[in-house]
Structures are given as C-alpha cells and as structure tokens.
Scaffold this motif. Structure first.
Motif, PDB file in Angstrom:
ATOM      1  N   UNK A   1       0.782  -1.233   0.000  1.00  0.00           N
ATOM      2  CA  UNK A   1       0.000   0.000   0.000  1.00  0.00           C
ATOM      3  C   UNK A   1       0.811   1.278   0.000  1.00  0.00           C
ATOM      4  N   UNK A   2       2.029   1.243  -0.575  1.00  0.00           N
ATOM      5  CA  UNK A   2       2.790   2.493  -0.601  1.00  0.00           C
ATOM      6  C   UNK A   2       2.139   3.507  -1.554  1.00  0.00           C
ATOM      7  N   UNK A   3       1.505   3.027  -2.613  1.00  0.00           N
ATOM      8  CA  UNK A   3       0.774   3.961  -3.492  1.00  0.00           C
ATOM      9  C   UNK A   3      -0.437   4.548  -2.765  1.00  0.00           C
ATOM     10  N   UNK A   4      -1.121   3.711  -1.991  1.00  0.00           N
ATOM     11  CA  UNK A   4      -2.223   4.223  -1.159  1.00  0.00           C
ATOM     12  C   UNK A   4      -1.691   5.337  -0.253  1.00  0.00           C
ATOM     13  N   UNK A   5      -0.534   5.084   0.363  1.00  0.00           N
ATOM     14  CA  UNK A   5       0.048   6.075   1.281  1.00  0.00           C
ATOM     15  C   UNK A   5       0.340   7.387   0.555  1.00  0.00           C
ATOM     16  N   UNK A   6       0.846   7.274  -0.655  1.00  0.00           N
ATOM     17  CA  UNK A   6       1.147   8.483  -1.404  1.00  0.00           C
ATOM     18  C   UNK A   6      -0.133   9.270  -1.708  1.00  0.00           C
ATOM     19  N   UNK A   7      -1.199   8.546  -2.042  1.00  0.00           N
ATOM     20  CA  UNK A   7      -2.483   9.222  -2.314  1.00  0.00           C
ATOM     21  C   UNK A   7      -2.977   9.904  -1.026  1.00  0.00           C
ATOM     22  N   UNK A   8      -2.899   9.187   0.102  1.00  0.00           N
ATOM     23  CA  UNK A   8      -3.316   9.773   1.391  1.00  0.00           C
ATOM     24  C   UNK A   8      -2.498  11.045   1.671  1.00  0.00           C
ATOM     25  N   UNK A   9      -1.180  10.954   1.492  1.00  0.00           N
ATOM     26  CA  UNK A   9      -0.311  12.095   1.816  1.00  0.00           C
ATOM     27  C   UNK A   9      -0.630  13.292   0.922  1.00  0.00           C
ATOM     28  N   UNK A  10      -0.870  13.049  -0.363  1.00  0.00           N
ATOM     29  CA  UNK A  10      -1.197  14.167  -1.268  1.00  0.00           C
ATOM     30  C   UNK A  10      -2.545  14.794  -0.895  1.00  0.00           C
ATOM     31  N   UNK A  11      -3.487  13.967  -0.438  1.00  0.00           N
ATOM     32  CA  UNK A  11      -4.782  14.520   0.005  1.00  0.00           C
ATOM     33  C   UNK A  11      -4.579  15.355   1.266  1.00  0.00           C
TER      34      UNK A  11
ATOM     35  N   UNK B   1       3.178  10.019 -10.096  1.00  0.00           N
ATOM     36  CA  UNK B   1       2.244  10.094 -11.237  1.00  0.00           C
ATOM     37  C   UNK B   1       0.823   9.642 -10.883  1.00  0.00           C
ATOM     38  N   UNK B   2       0.684   8.778  -9.840  1.00  0.00           N
ATOM     39  CA  UNK B   2      -0.686   8.331  -9.544  1.00  0.00           C
ATOM     40  C   UNK B   2      -1.524   9.480  -8.958  1.00  0.00           C
ATOM     41  N   UNK B   3      -1.022  10.186  -7.933  1.00  0.00           N
ATOM     42  CA  UNK B   3      -1.805  11.331  -7.441  1.00  0.00           C
ATOM     43  C   UNK B   3      -2.073  12.355  -8.554  1.00  0.00           C
ATOM     44  N   UNK B   4      -1.095  12.533  -9.441  1.00  0.00           N
ATOM     45  CA  UNK B   4      -1.284  13.487 -10.534  1.00  0.00           C
ATOM     46  C   UNK B   4      -2.437  13.055 -11.454  1.00  0.00           C
ATOM     47  N   UNK B   5      -2.463  11.800 -11.833  1.00  0.00           N
ATOM     48  CA  UNK B   5      -3.535  11.322 -12.721  1.00  0.00           C
ATOM     49  C   UNK B   5      -4.898  11.476 -12.040  1.00  0.00           C
ATOM     50  N   UNK B   6      -4.942  11.188 -10.754  1.00  0.00           N
ATOM     51  CA  UNK B   6      -6.218  11.295 -10.024  1.00  0.00           C
ATOM     52  C   UNK B   6      -6.645  12.766  -9.939  1.00  0.00           C
ATOM     53  N   UNK B   7      -5.683  13.648  -9.725  1.00  0.00           N
ATOM     54  CA  UNK B   7      -6.022  15.074  -9.648  1.00  0.00           C
ATOM     55  C   UNK B   7      -6.548  15.575 -10.999  1.00  0.00           C
TER      56      UNK B   7
END
Ligand code: GRF
Length: 223
Positions: A15-25, A180-186
């Motif tokens: 879940x490191x990608x999950x963590x990155x999404x959480x941190x960007x939020x 890049x994942x948080x960026x795509x979601x944004x």
C-alpha cells in the motif's frame, strides 16, 4: 471549493501507493477523499495504513465467492455503497471482469510498474531487467478487459542500470509511481481527462517538456 472526488482504493499488499495518495490529500495537493479501501487480502499492510488515517476498510476475499462475477459484484456493490466516483487499483492483484468494468466505465484506474505496452502482467520490473531494457518506468491507465491494456493517462521513465537488482529497480520505479498516480487522479478530479478511442488528452496540460521524463508533464507539485 468544489466537491471532492470520492475515491475507492483497491489494494492487496503493502500500500505504498495508497500512502502516497493519502499524503497528497492530507497536504491539499489532491482534491479527493478516500471513501473506502478494499482489500482482497486480509493481511495487507495497506489496511493498517488506511486504519491509521481513519479510512473505512472492507476485506473482500475472492476465495469466499463461487465465481469471479460474484466477487466482482461484491466489489462493485461496495464501491457504490460508499458512493465512489473513481476506483483506483493500487497493487490490487486481481483482474477485473466486464461485470465490474461495465458498471464503472472509465472510472477505474490502475498503475503498472513498466512502460506499457511493454512488460504487462506480473513482475514488470523483472521482465524489463531480464529483457535488457535500458529504460523502464511506470504507467497509469484506465482499466479495460485486457491485462494492463487500457488507455494510457501518464507515464514516467527511469533508467535501468547495469548494477540494478529487481529491488533497486522497483524502488526507483516506485518513487515515480508515487508522483504520477496522485497526478492522474487530480487531473480526473479536475475533469481534465478526455478519452478518444485509446488516446487520452489532458485538457490544459503542462508546458510540453520534450526532455522530461514524465509525459504529460506534471502540473502538480508532488511530495
Ligand atoms: C506497485 O509496483 C504497482 O505498480 C503494482 O504493484 C505495486 C504495489 O505497491 N501494481 P504498493 O502496494 O502500492 O506498495
């Protein structure tokens, strides 16, 4: 402020990608809220990460369903129950069938640790090393019925070094995944993603940087 994009994050592992999404939020870089984290693995560390941030979790184990259709229906029902706008697969180790894809058309993203269409499927990093590729990277794409074959939203490139092991290459790729994942979601949250056939267009994207290693260029400052 506009309504936040409601996310469902599908996980199976660390879940490191999950963590990155959480941190960007949490740092207000990503205008989204995670409504639910769904894991098919009850022991996934991603669940612990979600709980630490008081995010609702659901464990849906595929072994308890008699068919792929029923498993997929349970996931789709959970996403609907939490009013999810966009589902993001972050290390989710199951292939989704048309049963769920048809209910969430162009509303499911995945991240893959290679430059698609090269090295789809499992162990993208090992495949790149064994092939002798000089560059690899990661890809965020919409999910379709194939394996890592949907329309590509963004890719980042990293070199493959002669001294690399699967672990060192994976770590280099993972650092870019977390950008890049948080960026795509944004971009999705901003309504800037258009898909025509297989081609994805980012409306009012960044200034093209022909030497850059992200394409399209990032418009978000990542962590
Ligand atoms: C990532 O390399 C992702 O690209 C792949 O699985 C890995 C998941 O890592 N699909 P994590 O669980 O987000 O740490």
């Amino acid at each position: 402020m506009e309504k936040k994009l409601s996310l469902g994050v599908l996980v199976s592992g660390s879940g490191s990608n999950l963590q990155s999404i959480i941190d960007h939020i949490e740092q207000d870089r990503l205008n989204a809220a995670i409504a639910v984290v769904i894991s098919n693995n009850p022991h996934a560390y991603a669940l612990t990460r979600a709980e630490k941030h008081h995010i609702p979790t659901a464990v849906i184990t595929h072994e308890t369903f008699s068919s792929r259709e029923e498993f997929d229906r349970a996931i789709a029902d959970t996403l609907d129950a939490y009013a999810v706008d966009l589902a993001v697969m972050a290390g989710f180790m199951r292939i989704l069938s048309p049963h769920i894809l048809n209910r969430f058309p162009q509303r499911i993203m995945n991240i893959h640790p290679a430059l698609l269409p090269s090295f789809p499927g499992l162990h993208g990093q090992r495949q790149a090393l064994e092939y002798g590729a000089r560059f690899s990277g990661c890809t965020v794409h919409f999910v379709d019925a194939g394996i890592d074959s949907g329309p590509i939203i963004i890719q980042a490139v990293v070199p493959v070094l002669e001294t690399d092991t699967e672990d060192t290459l994976s770590a280099r790729i993972l650092r870019e995944e977390h950008r890049i994942y948080p960026q795509a979601i944004q971009w999705y949250a901003e309504g800037r993603i258009q898909v025509h056939n297989r081609q994805v267009k980012i409306i009012a994207g960044g200034i093209p940087d022909t030497d850059g290693h992200h394409n399209p260029p990032l418009t978000m400052t990542s962590l």
